[in-house]
Design a protein around this motif. Structure first.
Motif, PDB file in Angstrom:
ATOM      1  N   UNK A   1      27.737  73.299 114.224  1.00  0.00           N
ATOM      2  CA  UNK A   1      27.842  73.457 112.478  1.00  0.00           C
ATOM      3  C   UNK A   1      28.129  72.185 112.167  1.00  0.00           C
ATOM      4  N   UNK A   2      28.895  71.185 112.605  1.00  0.00           N
ATOM      5  CA  UNK A   2      29.122  69.792 112.130  1.00  0.00           C
ATOM      6  C   UNK A   2      27.882  68.900 112.002  1.00  0.00           C
ATOM      7  N   UNK A   3      26.764  69.208 112.882  1.00  0.00           N
ATOM      8  CA  UNK A   3      25.909  68.486 113.111  1.00  0.00           C
ATOM      9  C   UNK A   3      24.515  68.710 112.352  1.00  0.00           C
ATOM     10  N   UNK A   4      24.822  69.660 111.342  1.00  0.00           N
ATOM     11  CA  UNK A   4      23.795  70.218 110.648  1.00  0.00           C
ATOM     12  C   UNK A   4      22.666  69.162 110.061  1.00  0.00           C
ATOM     13  N   UNK A   5      23.234  68.060 109.727  1.00  0.00           N
ATOM     14  CA  UNK A   5      22.463  66.996 109.021  1.00  0.00           C
ATOM     15  C   UNK A   5      21.825  65.983 110.101  1.00  0.00           C
ATOM     16  N   UNK A   6      21.975  66.334 111.243  1.00  0.00           N
ATOM     17  CA  UNK A   6      21.549  65.525 112.342  1.00  0.00           C
ATOM     18  C   UNK A   6      20.093  65.726 112.854  1.00  0.00           C
ATOM     19  N   UNK A   7      19.164  64.928 112.671  1.00  0.00           N
ATOM     20  CA  UNK A   7      17.762  65.478 112.933  1.00  0.00           C
ATOM     21  C   UNK A   7      17.607  66.043 114.358  1.00  0.00           C
ATOM     22  N   UNK A   8      16.862  66.944 114.312  1.00  0.00           N
ATOM     23  CA  UNK A   8      16.523  67.766 115.810  1.00  0.00           C
ATOM     24  C   UNK A   8      15.089  67.452 116.256  1.00  0.00           C
ATOM     25  N   UNK A   9      14.916  68.087 117.338  1.00  0.00           N
ATOM     26  CA  UNK A   9      13.571  67.834 117.981  1.00  0.00           C
ATOM     27  C   UNK A   9      13.189  66.459 117.820  1.00  0.00           C
ATOM     28  N   UNK A  10      13.760  65.386 118.312  1.00  0.00           N
ATOM     29  CA  UNK A  10      13.492  64.059 118.382  1.00  0.00           C
ATOM     30  C   UNK A  10      12.854  63.430 117.145  1.00  0.00           C
ATOM     31  N   UNK A  11      13.455  64.261 116.114  1.00  0.00           N
ATOM     32  CA  UNK A  11      13.100  63.497 114.803  1.00  0.00           C
ATOM     33  C   UNK A  11      14.046  62.356 114.573  1.00  0.00           C
ATOM     34  N   UNK A  12      13.501  61.484 113.828  1.00  0.00           N
ATOM     35  CA  UNK A  12      14.400  60.173 113.495  1.00  0.00           C
ATOM     36  C   UNK A  12      14.630  59.991 112.009  1.00  0.00           C
ATOM     37  N   UNK A  13      13.721  60.839 111.187  1.00  0.00           N
ATOM     38  CA  UNK A  13      14.020  60.541 109.817  1.00  0.00           C
ATOM     39  C   UNK A  13      15.187  60.997 109.309  1.00  0.00           C
ATOM     40  N   UNK A  14      16.004  60.442 108.503  1.00  0.00           N
ATOM     41  CA  UNK A  14      17.146  61.153 107.997  1.00  0.00           C
ATOM     42  C   UNK A  14      16.738  62.336 107.193  1.00  0.00           C
ATOM     43  N   UNK A  15      17.727  63.427 107.454  1.00  0.00           N
ATOM     44  CA  UNK A  15      17.368  64.762 106.665  1.00  0.00           C
ATOM     45  C   UNK A  15      18.264  64.964 105.330  1.00  0.00           C
ATOM     46  N   UNK A  16      17.345  65.300 104.301  1.00  0.00           N
ATOM     47  CA  UNK A  16      18.013  65.319 102.876  1.00  0.00           C
ATOM     48  C   UNK A  16      18.556  66.800 102.806  1.00  0.00           C
ATOM     49  N   UNK A  17      17.781  67.755 102.943  1.00  0.00           N
ATOM     50  CA  UNK A  17      17.991  69.080 102.723  1.00  0.00           C
ATOM     51  C   UNK A  17      17.834  69.956 104.163  1.00  0.00           C
ATOM     52  N   UNK A  18      18.998  70.914 104.115  1.00  0.00           N
ATOM     53  CA  UNK A  18      18.896  71.795 105.317  1.00  0.00           C
ATOM     54  C   UNK A  18      19.070  73.013 104.675  1.00  0.00           C
ATOM     55  N   UNK A  19      18.199  74.157 105.118  1.00  0.00           N
ATOM     56  CA  UNK A  19      18.270  75.637 104.723  1.00  0.00           C
ATOM     57  C   UNK A  19      18.765  76.208 105.919  1.00  0.00           C
ATOM     58  N   UNK A  20      20.244  76.826 105.829  1.00  0.00           N
ATOM     59  CA  UNK A  20      20.406  77.708 106.932  1.00  0.00           C
ATOM     60  C   UNK A  20      20.205  79.158 106.407  1.00  0.00           C
ATOM     61  N   UNK A  21      19.533  79.755 107.417  1.00  0.00           N
ATOM     62  CA  UNK A  21      19.350  81.343 107.266  1.00  0.00           C
ATOM     63  C   UNK A  21      20.166  82.111 107.984  1.00  0.00           C
ATOM     64  N   UNK A  22      20.384  83.296 107.632  1.00  0.00           N
ATOM     65  CA  UNK A  22      21.140  84.321 108.493  1.00  0.00           C
ATOM     66  C   UNK A  22      21.514  85.582 107.685  1.00  0.00           C
TER      67      UNK A  22
END
Ligand SMILES: Nc1ncnc2c1ncn2[C@@H]1O[C@H](COP(=O)(O)OP(=O)(O)OP(=O)(O)O)[C@@H](O)[C@H]1O
Length: 967
Positions: free
Chosen positions: A74-95
């Protein structure tokens, strides 16, 4: 700022350290840190719509393999995933409802306020849509924030923009704003008033506060309201996995014996255990079972969903009497519950899940009465306070609304045909919105529920319903030709009615191992599908042929593909009739299915057209599809091409061999193949009589893998006067197939372009022999130009663009990322992330090579206009439309343009040198692996370049990169 930040943190800590779990005002607050159990959150899909009932989604999702997903804390929601490096601006969390979106948001904020995580963020603003819905007038963004956080008034309007801000928008599904991204005016000024919709859409598109972070949460069905290009990372809360379910109960109860008893009980009923994926259901079970296990005379412990919910309500209503010591006549409960039930039922039919005061009044619920009851019934009917203290109501979970709706109908509708009519009505629903309601309604009609309802509603007698009649009616319906999803729900209904006879019969056959020999009835086939679908374990391979079945039986077993990774449905006499069911399985929420073999069936064009609708769906994760020998013609190609163009397609391999696609079909298909969203690596045997321009498209998309080439060559259909196979990774082995194809089909081609391949000396010898063969019409063989020698250019790195921690050496031909900042002067072209460009601008044809060290490197080209001063995708090579790059690691390559990756199925095999060939005018940019074997084409970008390009590099921590001297 620190003082104001401290105050804001303090307020947020106070607000979020307690979780009310429905007990809005009174009641014992529970500490969030004490009950918070880590949820299973994955990197998830594209935010598409899924209109399946949310409980059905849980049931399917529960079988997903945990290992194959990327999980996120949960606290890493803004860390880029899948080897991406670009900073992340917007995260959408579905559920889905009750899965823990709000609790996750609250935990994130609490950890920040308690300074445990994400301290790089200076301010967090939590703006739930529930509150935003109530804002009517026009505001500037700054005014809006000051409404929510009055402490901000001490700031100068523009001062705030200097800080790292995180906006959290919880509950997009509740949003009543139009979200008109297309037509809303662009808005850049944080101090100018406008409508909330314009403010929100411009925040999302990045016109307002481009450096702010945004986190949006939503139920899946509403997630597609935000344009996908504005979302940089999608995650999905899947609720609790099996071990987290147990951890939840262990955390919740200090008495570990009790926790163990509860865990054992929920595990004993599959229906209950599956539902425990939903945290809110864990909470309901915890409340009910705690009480029943600690009471001396607990009676029967609930085994079905209906019993669990009835107990829950009994508990809630008796809590009320305890609390106020009013000894409220139970008839009042009854009246109140019926009113709530009426509200629940009418709104369920309309799909409404959120109510305002007006909705209550319209349903004859006295607002003051509701608030009196909200002190006692809030677990059932949650009262929330919006920004202006207007009240918003909803049921704690959709399933409670469904239960109360069923209770209301059960008690107030005396029609003899009630249950039958309800079954019919639920079967008519396309998205299953009445499925769970029906399960409850039937469950309430059983004898075991009778006494419980009498306790709940203080009724001496409840109307007796003939359960057997309902059971028979449902069994009859199961025989009919219903959609697979509705049929499965009917089995859940039988389970609620306590009749598992069909399932048990099938289980007996399965256990005896004699299933395939038996001639099952259609209903038994559906029962078999149900058993296979509900089984704990995901099937690795579902081979339909193993179940010797009638046509109808096969049709009924098809939904099982939802629960398997590989589905072998080849040679099963399937026709286009089954394709709709298959497409619907592909569309279901994150099915595990990766490989689908449909070869040797009479699907025909219509079947593949239906299937394509599922293939293009954002939930479909299929990687391999075989539809060879399926009686296909060019008519299905348009639908397939449009699926290939779909942004979400994961398909890597498509086998269309032995179909009669013709040139016109291939032409249509090529439109999809040439699309940048298409990830296809292997396309078998469609290259029959393919005109060379289509072959060029295939080549430029790097499709012609070795397998393809072999198929192409062996197809003996190279009816091309010019055959371009340049950069197709053809080796000696390919040349030998090619020579035999040329000999067997001597009229064509006249000219063969084999440049940028690896034929080796022996391969070239074979081909030259064909040239000399008098029967063969091959006139010209282009055997590979040494691009390096012809177009090599010398480059130098430009210190004015270098990030402060990049050190240059070897006459500005080597760059290293170091720990200390270098004494570079300020410069408008300097990057604020680890990048550097070359001085030379390139427009013609050029070739250069670069060698990298350590872990990774990014090598590519960019227009001069790439951003320099923002920590956003605008500045990062490959993450915007101005740059094209190759990302290299010791294990893999990928290329990136405009934030979209394409993974390259070629292994670096120890090579750390990359060749880049730009033909600016032709609009091609090619990347090669350089090794002792020569050049291997990795990828070809095709674009129309409009400005000069600059070579650029992203250098990782402790890594370096050198430009090679050529020629
Ligand atoms: N991580 C968790 N640990 C413990 N309990 C949890 C957790 N997540 C959720 N819960 C329980 O589930 C309940 C519902 O969770 P929450 O309100 O976060 O759901 P939601 O996804 O926001 O649902 P909705 O879409 O209906 O708003 C909480 O009140 C709490 O009892």
């Amino acid at each position: 700022m620190p003082q104001c930040q401290r105050r804001i943190k303090c307020n947020l800590k106070e607000k979020f350290e307690r979780v009310f779990e429905g007990k809005a005002k009174e009641g014992q607050p529970t500490l969030l840190n004490e009950i918070y159990t880590e949820l299973y959150i994955t990197e998830g899909g594209t935010g598409g719509v899924n209109d399946e009932h949310e409980v059905t989604q849980i049931e399917t999702a529960s079988k997903k393999r945990l290992t194959e997903d990327t999980t996120v804390k949960c606290n890493d929601i803004f860390k880029p995933l899948s080897g991406r490096v670009a900073p992340i601006r917007t995260v959408l969390t579905k559920g889905v409802a009750g899965i823990g979106k709000t609790v996750s948001v609250e935990k994130f904020i609490l950890d920040w306020a308690e300074e445990k995580a994400n301290q790089h963020v200076h301010f967090i603003f939590a703006l739930p849509f529930r509150d935003l819905n109530l804002i009517k007038d026009q505001h500037s963004l700054i005014e809006l924030l000051c409404h929510f956080v009055p402490d901000l008034k001490t700031f100068e309007p523009n001062e705030l923009c200097r800080y790292k801000i995180l906006f959290i928008f919880d509950g997009l599904d509740e949003c009543r704003l139009p979200l008109d991204f297309q037509n809303n005016e662009s808005w850049f000024d944080v101090t100018k008033k406008t409508s909330l919709d314009v403010l929100f859409t411009n925040l999302i598109t990045g016109n307002l506060l481009p450096s702010a972070l945004l986190w949006i949460t939503s139920r899946p069905a509403a997630a597609n309201q935000i344009p996908p290009e504005c979302i940089h990372q999608v995650t999905e809360i899947r609720g609790f996995n099996d071990s987290q379910k147990e951890e939840y109960f262990r955390k919740r109860f200090s008495d570990q014996n009790l926790a163990c008893r509860i865990i054992t009980h929920v595990k004993s009923s599959r229906a209950l255990f599956i539902m425990c994926h939903i945290p809110v259901f864990c909470w309901i079970s915890a409340i009910v079972l705690e009480r029943l296990f600690t009471e001396t005379d607990s009676g029967d412990i609930p085994k079905t969903l209906t019993e669990m919910y009835t107990h829950f309500l009994i508990f809630q209503t008796s809590l009320k009497n305890d609390k106020y010591r009013l000894q409220t006549p139970v008839t009042l409960n009854r009246k109140f519950l019926l009113k709530l039930g009426k509200l629940a039922f009418h709104n369920l039919k309309k799909g409404n899940l959120i109510f305002y005061e007006q909705d209550l009044t319209e349903n004859d619920i006295d607002v003051t009465e509701a608030s009196v009851h909200s002190g006692v019934c809030t677990e059932v009917f949650k009262e929330e306070f919006g920004l202006y203290q207007d009240k918003v109501y909803c049921f704690v979970h959709l399933s409670i609304q469904e239960y109360l709706a069923a209770l209301y109908v059960f008690l107030s509708n005396s029609s003899a045909d009630l249950l039958k009519t309800a079954v019919d009505e639920a079967l008519e629903s396309k998205n299953g919105h009445l499925d769970l309601y029906l399960r409850f309604l039937l469950g309430l009609s059983t004898n075991s529920s009778k006494t419980l309802i009498q306790r709940l509603m203080a009724q001496k007698r409840t109307r007796s319903r003939d359960i057997n009649e309902s059971i028979q009616y449902i069994k009859k319906k199961i025989q009919e030709n219903l959609s697979p999803e509705r049929t499965i729900n009917l089995f859940h209904c039988l389970n609620e009615l306590g009749d598992n006879s069909l399932v048990e019969e099938v289980q007996r056959y399965l256990n005896s191992g004699s299933l395939s020999a038996k001639d099952l009835t259609p209903a038994q086939y559906s029962a078999l599908a149900f058993v296979l679908l509900m089984s704990d374990e995901e099937l690795d391979v579902f081979d339909l042929k193993k179940f010797i079945t009638s046509d109808e039986g096969r049709q009924r077993l098809l939904p099982v593909i939802k629960n398997s990774r590989t589905a072998l449905l080849n040679s099963c006499n399937l026709t286009e009739k089954c394709c709709e069911a298959l497409a619907s399985a592909l569309r279901s929420n994150s099915p595990p299915l990766r490989e689908l073999d449909l070869s040797d069936n009479d699907l025909q064009d219509l079947g593949v057209q239906l299937l394509s609708a599922g293939l293009g769906d954002s939930h479909c994760n299929l990687e391999i599809l075989r539809v060879d020998r399926c009686e296909l013609t060019e008519k299905c190609c348009e639908a397939l091409a449009s699926a290939l163009r779909s942004r979400s397609l994961y398909l890597r391999e498509l086998d269309l061999s032995d179909n009669d696609l013709q040139d016109s079909g291939v032409k249509l298909l090529s439109a999809g193949l040439g699309d940048s969203h298409c990830n296809l690596e292997i396309l078998r045997s469609v290259l029959l009589g393919i005109p060379y321009c289509y072959l060029e498209i295939l080549r430029s998309r790097n499709l012609i893998s070795a397998t393809c080439i072999r198929d192409l060559i062996l197809s003996k259909s190279l009816f091309l006067s010019l055959c371009r196979l340049s950069g197709c990774r053809i080796t000696e082995r390919g040349c030998s197939s090619l020579t035999s194809a040329l000999r067997s089909n001597p009229s064509y081609p006249r000219e063969l372009d084999l440049s940028y391949n690896h034929p080796g000396d022996s391969g070239m010898k074979l081909l030259s022999a064909v040239l000399e063969d008098s029967s063969c019409k091959l006139e010209k063989l282009n055997d590979g130009v040494e691009v390096g020698a012809l177009y090599s250019c010398q480059l130098t790195l430009d210190p004015n663009t270098a990030y402060m921690r990049l050190s240059l050496s070897e006459g500005n031909r080597k760059v290293t990322c170091v720990a200390e900042e270098q004494p570079y002067p300020d410069h408008p072209e300097r990057f604020i992330c680890c990048q550097i460009l070359c001085r030379e601008s390139l427009t013609g044809r050029c070739y250069w090579e670069a060698e990298w060290s350590a872990d990774r490197a990014r090598i590519g080209v960019t227009y001069k206009g790439i951003g320099r001063k923002e920590a956003s995708a605008d500045c990062v090579l490959g993450h915007n439309d101005k740059s094209w790059i190759l990302c290299c690691s010791p294990h893999s390559y990928s290329v990136w343009h405009n934030h979209k990756p394409t993974y390259i199925p070629i292994h670096p095999s120890g090579s750390r040198r990359v060749g880049v060939y730009l033909n600016w005018e032709a609009g091609t940019l090619s990347f090669y692996r350089v090794s002792s074997d020569g050049l291997t084409l990795l990828y070809n970008f095709s674009s129309s370049f409009t400005e000069p390009l600059y070579p650029g590099f992203y250098i990782y921590q402790n890594s370096s990169l050198s430009l090679s001297m050529l020629g």
